[in-house]
Design a protein around this motif. Structure first.
Motif, short mmCIF file in Angstrom:
data_model
loop_
_atom_site.label_atom_id
_atom_site.label_comp_id
_atom_site.label_asym_id
_atom_site.label_seq_id
_atom_site.Cartn_x
_atom_site.Cartn_y
_atom_site.Cartn_z
N LEU A 296 0.83 -1.21 0.00
CA LEU A 296 0.00 0.00 0.00
C LEU A 296 0.86 1.26 0.00
O LEU A 296 0.56 2.24 -0.70
N VAL A 297 1.95 1.24 0.77
CA VAL A 297 2.84 2.41 0.80
C VAL A 297 3.44 2.66 -0.57
O VAL A 297 3.50 3.80 -1.05
N VAL A 298 3.89 1.60 -1.23
CA VAL A 298 4.50 1.75 -2.56
C VAL A 298 3.48 2.25 -3.57
O VAL A 298 3.78 3.11 -4.42
N GLN A 299 2.24 1.77 -3.49
CA GLN A 299 1.21 2.22 -4.42
C GLN A 299 0.86 3.69 -4.21
O GLN A 299 0.72 4.45 -5.19
N VAL A 300 0.72 4.11 -2.97
CA VAL A 300 0.43 5.52 -2.69
C VAL A 300 1.58 6.40 -3.17
O VAL A 300 1.37 7.45 -3.78
#
Length: 405
Positions: A296-300
């Protein structure tokens, strides 16, 4: 008459095919020359690997620190003082961060060793009482094989490290060369680049200066954005790891920071290490939670933060990034993977900038010398313009006048 037309048509078709084959042959020959030149250049750079690595690292560090020096100089601070202060603060920050990380890892070594032993005992119990139903002798034999392979792998890593830096003297020499190069780059006010531009013929200096400016701006934007995004990645995962109750939060955050410096592949490796540590220390549920949180962090970051910070300075397709990092890893190992993407970004932006800044030969406002071309016959009376002289120090032709706006 019909036969003559057919003959002329076949002649034109043959001529067109010959021109196409000739153009393809020229393109293939030039491509081979470029590939051969790049191959020889890579071999030469490998022969002086210590100098190549240290100078590259110094240039990348200067891309981070030089904008700060520029801000201070524009505010009236003498350049020598601004460069010295930024150099000392920058190197001091790096050394302090490394010392903090090493101390944290050293202080948590006992905890990690204890957890690894507990995990090994759990695995051994599962192998004996689980679906495998292995005997104690088989488990001991399996442990011995694993230990021997781990010892061999550790020896291979040590040999590779010694092959890269054969002695402590080479490491110290490279560090000193990198520091002095960084200091000289920060103290420089453009004299080095002006000297490089003067090495080229006068008619090519505009293109060289345009390309150099684009290359430096791209490198500064890439390094700044990469550092910011790596910090965001690491700090975003710290609260998640603390809530999960993981040990070694600081070393794992540093690992995520270092992995973020290498696009795509670096984050995959760092995420895999984080998952394994969480699996050993907390179990499979925590490991899955860490993977989901990191995803999720990488996608955001990739969809919201990255375009805002990076902007249009570096626009490379993800497939190109993957191929570039893979090729850089094959050619230069971890260092090749680190420099591959900024190198491709710099080359791409230099090509675009030089092509955009190169006037067309048919442009009447061109400031590039066209004395060796056949001039066009103007259809209208030209308006009076101010003539500027373009010198040719490399030949004996007379200076020519070109129109300027």
């Amino acid at each position: 008459m019909r036969a003559e037309m057919d003959l002329q048509e076949r002649h034109d078709r043959t001529t067109a095919d010959g021109d196409a084959y000739h153009a393809a042959a020229l393109l293939a020959g030039r491509s081979l020359l470029i590939v051969g030149f790049l191959y020889v250049l890579v071999l030469l750079l490998k022969q002086i690997g210590l100098v190549t690595v240290t100078l590259t690292v110094a240039v990348m560090l200067s891309a981070i620190l030089e904008p700060i020096v520029g801000v201070l100089v524009r505010r009236g601070v003498p350049r020598w003082f601004a460069a010295t202060m930024v150099f000392l603060l920058g190197i001091g920050s790096i050394v302090g961060a490394l010392w903090f990380v090493v101390s944290e890892v050293t202080g948590n070594t006992g905890v990690l060793t204890t957890r690894l032993q507990e995990a090994a005992m759990q695995v051994s119990t599962w192998l004996q009482n689980g679906p495998a139903h292995m005997s104690s002798d088989q488990v001991e034999q399996l442990q011995g094989q694993f230990t021997s392979r781990l010892t061999v792998a550790r020896g291979d890593v040590a040999d590779g490290a010694l092959a890269t830096a054969s002695s402590a003297f080479n490491i110290i020499t490279g560090a000193i060369l990198c520091l002095f190069t960084l200091l000289f780059l920060l103290l420089d006010d453009g004299q080095i680049w002006r000297w490089v531009v003067r090495l080229f013929p006068a008619r090519e200096r505009l293109r060289v200066e345009t390309g150099g400016t684009a290359a430096w701006r791209t490198l500064v934007a890439y390094m700044r954005s990469t550092i910011v995004l790596a910090v965001i990645n690491a700090l975003s995962m710290v609260p998640v790891m603390m809530i999960a109750g993981l040990d070694l939060v600081v070393p794992l955050a540093v690992l995520l920071f270092l992995g973020s410096l290498i696009p795509m592949i670096g984050m995959v490796i760092a995420g895999a290490v984080l998952m394994l540590v969480a699996l050993v220390l907390q179990g499979p549920l925590t490991a899955v939670a860490m993977v989901v949180a990191l995803f999720l962090v990488v996608q955001v970051e990739g969809n919201l933060i990255n375009p805002y910070i990076l902007g249009k300075a570096v626009q490379i397709h993800p497939l190109v990034i993957l191929a570039t990092v893979t090729g850089g890893t094959i050619v230069g190992g971890a260092f090749g993977a680190f420099v591959a993407v900024p190198l491709v970004a710099v080359v791409n932006n230099v090509f675009v900038a030089v092509r955009a800044a190169t006037p067309s030969p048919e442009d009447p406002t061109s400031t590039i010398c066209t004395c060796h071309r056949t001039p066009r016959t103007p259809t209208t009376e030209p308006t009076p313009t101010t003539a500027t002289s373009v010198d040719h120090p490399d030949d004996q032709r007379e200076p020519c006048a070109t129109a300027s706006t």
